[in-house]
Design a protein around this motif. Structure first.
Motif, PDB file in Angstrom:
ATOM      1  N   THR A  52       0.951  -1.097  -0.066  1.00 29.59           N
ATOM      2  CA  THR A  52      -0.160  -0.159   0.087  1.00 29.59           C
ATOM      3  C   THR A  52       0.874   1.234  -0.024  1.00 29.59           C
ATOM      4  OG1 THR A  52      -0.150   0.002   2.465  1.00 29.59           O
ATOM      5  CG2 THR A  52      -1.906  -1.300   1.139  1.00 29.59           C
ATOM      6  N   GLY A  53       2.229   1.085   0.223  1.00 30.53           N
ATOM      7  CA  GLY A  53       2.981   2.218   0.469  1.00 30.53           C
ATOM      8  C   GLY A  53       3.546   2.671  -0.782  1.00 30.53           C
ATOM      9  N   ALA A  54       3.838   3.919  -0.947  1.00 26.86           N
ATOM     10  CA  ALA A  54       4.950   4.407  -1.816  1.00 26.86           C
ATOM     11  C   ALA A  54       6.287   4.303  -1.591  1.00 26.86           C
ATOM     12  CB  ALA A  54       4.467   5.767  -2.295  1.00 26.86           C
ATOM     13  N   ALA A  55       7.089   3.273  -2.209  1.00 26.77           N
ATOM     14  CA  ALA A  55       8.277   3.098  -1.659  1.00 26.77           C
ATOM     15  C   ALA A  55       9.382   4.060  -2.295  1.00 26.77           C
ATOM     16  CB  ALA A  55       8.856   1.532  -2.140  1.00 26.77           C
ATOM     17  N   ASP A  56       9.026   4.562  -3.624  1.00 25.94           N
ATOM     18  CA  ASP A  56       9.907   5.636  -4.260  1.00 25.94           C
ATOM     19  C   ASP A  56       9.016   6.391  -5.157  1.00 25.94           C
ATOM     20  OD1 ASP A  56      11.469   7.005  -5.972  1.00 25.94           O
ATOM     21  OD2 ASP A  56      12.872   5.407  -6.552  1.00 25.94           O
ATOM     22  N   ASP A  57       8.782   7.697  -4.897  1.00 28.01           N
ATOM     23  CA  ASP A  57       7.917   8.419  -5.545  1.00 28.01           C
ATOM     24  C   ASP A  57       8.776   9.581  -6.349  1.00 28.01           C
ATOM     25  OD1 ASP A  57       6.394  10.731  -3.108  1.00 28.01           O
ATOM     26  OD2 ASP A  57       8.552  10.177  -3.631  1.00 28.01           O
ATOM     27  N   SER A  58      10.086   9.565  -6.556  1.00 21.97           N
ATOM     28  CA  SER A  58      11.049  10.468  -6.940  1.00 21.97           C
ATOM     29  C   SER A  58      10.656  10.746  -8.410  1.00 21.97           C
ATOM     30  CB  SER A  58      12.316   9.987  -6.945  1.00 21.97           C
ATOM     31  OG  SER A  58      12.625   8.768  -7.606  1.00 21.97           O
ATOM     32  N   GLY A  59       9.876  10.340  -9.316  1.00 26.11           N
ATOM     33  CA  GLY A  59       9.722  10.509 -10.445  1.00 26.11           C
ATOM     34  C   GLY A  59       8.561  11.278 -10.700  1.00 26.11           C
ATOM     35  N   LEU A  60       7.955  11.459  -9.773  1.00 26.83           N
ATOM     36  CA  LEU A  60       6.588  12.385 -10.060  1.00 26.83           C
ATOM     37  C   LEU A  60       6.998  13.934 -10.250  1.00 26.83           C
ATOM     38  CD1 LEU A  60       4.308  11.214  -7.079  1.00 26.83           C
ATOM     39  CD2 LEU A  60       4.286  10.675  -9.503  1.00 26.83           C
ATOM     40  N   PRO A  61       6.566  14.279 -11.311  1.00 30.28           N
ATOM     41  CA  PRO A  61       7.216  15.781 -11.631  1.00 30.28           C
ATOM     42  C   PRO A  61       6.904  17.039 -10.787  1.00 30.28           C
ATOM     43  CG  PRO A  61       5.379  14.817 -13.083  1.00 30.28           C
ATOM     44  CD  PRO A  61       5.637  13.996 -12.553  1.00 30.28           C
ATOM     45  N   ASN A  62       5.743  16.865 -10.323  1.00 26.26           N
ATOM     46  CA  ASN A  62       5.408  17.936  -9.488  1.00 26.26           C
ATOM     47  C   ASN A  62       4.230  17.665  -8.693  1.00 26.26           C
ATOM     48  OD1 ASN A  62       2.971  18.631 -11.128  1.00 26.26           O
ATOM     49  ND2 ASN A  62       4.499  19.036 -12.553  1.00 26.26           N
ATOM     50  N   ASP A  63       3.935  18.508  -7.822  1.00 21.53           N
ATOM     51  CA  ASP A  63       2.756  18.166  -6.839  1.00 21.53           C
ATOM     52  C   ASP A  63       1.187  18.262  -7.413  1.00 21.53           C
ATOM     53  OD1 ASP A  63       2.671  21.695  -5.371  1.00 21.53           O
ATOM     54  OD2 ASP A  63       2.203  20.812  -7.066  1.00 21.53           O
TER      55      ASP A  63
END
Lengths: 116, 114
Positions: A52-63
């Motif tokens: 259920t958890g986001a382990a890596d969201d580093s690729g999301l471009p912005n909020d």
């Protein structure tokens, strides 16, 4: 068995609108990934869920971009205040456990998002 | 920055001829390497993968690839192509410690000419 499915297959929206893209992973797969593929480019990593958890969201471009997976199965990618630059094919993939045993990701057919 | 380079954006080749699609990656850490194929109007499908062991890996549809650590390359080859191999091919890398975050190249379009 059923593969990864994504809905809708196509989505056209106006600039500034909110959209939701859905991904149904392969049953039993605990790891889920979202990628974005712009025209003429390879898929670009957005976010990785383990359970259920986001382990890596580093690729999301912005909020404006957000993704959830509340029960550890289906995931929804949410885009607020869409911009024309968000137009792309959004791909979802799943894998058995996110560990090194296979490293094989199974991809869905994608959702083609067009922002006018 | 970690990156994957596919040197050829398009490769035309006659049917039954051999083909090589080139892929190089940047890395100072261990890597896991993949080739995916995308047929027209279809999703990505795994062709083959290198995780460890023999550097020559064989995949589906007669494709094979060789991992060359010194040259940081993972070129894809097929000795005799068919019309049905017309598709876009993506080289991809998972960097050790990067969970399963996959970095893709920009793709190579293989066009098999009858």
């Amino acid at each position: 068995g059923a593969g990864v499915s994504q809905t809708p297959s196509n989505k056209v929206t106006e600039k500034g609108k909110y959209v939701e893209l859905r991904c149904d992973p392969i049953s039993g797969h605990t790891a889920l990934y979202w990628y974005r593929q712009s025209l003429g480019q390879g898929p670009e990593f957005l976010i990785y869920f383990q359970g259920t958890g986001a382990a890596d969201d580093s690729g999301l471009p912005n909020d404006r971009f957000f993704a959830v997976r509340p029960e550890g199965s289906v995931s929804t990618l949410k885009i607020q205040r869409t911009e024309r630059g968000d137009s792309a094919v959004y791909l979802c993939a799943s894998s058995l456990d996110g560990g090194p045993s296979t490293y094989e990701q199974y991809f869905g057919p994608g959702t083609r998002l067009t922002v006018t | 920055a970690q990156s994957v380079t596919q040197l050829d954006s398009q490769v035309p080749v006659f049917e039954e001829a051999p083909v090589e699609l080139r892929c190089n990656y940047s890395s100072s850490v261990s890597v896991y390497l993949f080739w995916y194929v995308q047929y027209p109007n279809q999703g990505l499908q795994l062709l083959l993968k290198y995780l460890s062991g023999s550097t020559l890996v064989k995949g589906i549809n007669g494709f094979e690839a060789e991992f060359n650590k010194s040259q940081t390359s993972f070129h894809l080859r097929k000795p005799s192509v068919h019309i049905s191999d017309t598709a876009e091919y993506f080289c991809a890398v998972i960097y050790s410690g990067g969970y399963q975050k996959v970095t893709f190249g920009i793709g190579t379009k293989l066009q098999v000419i009858p």
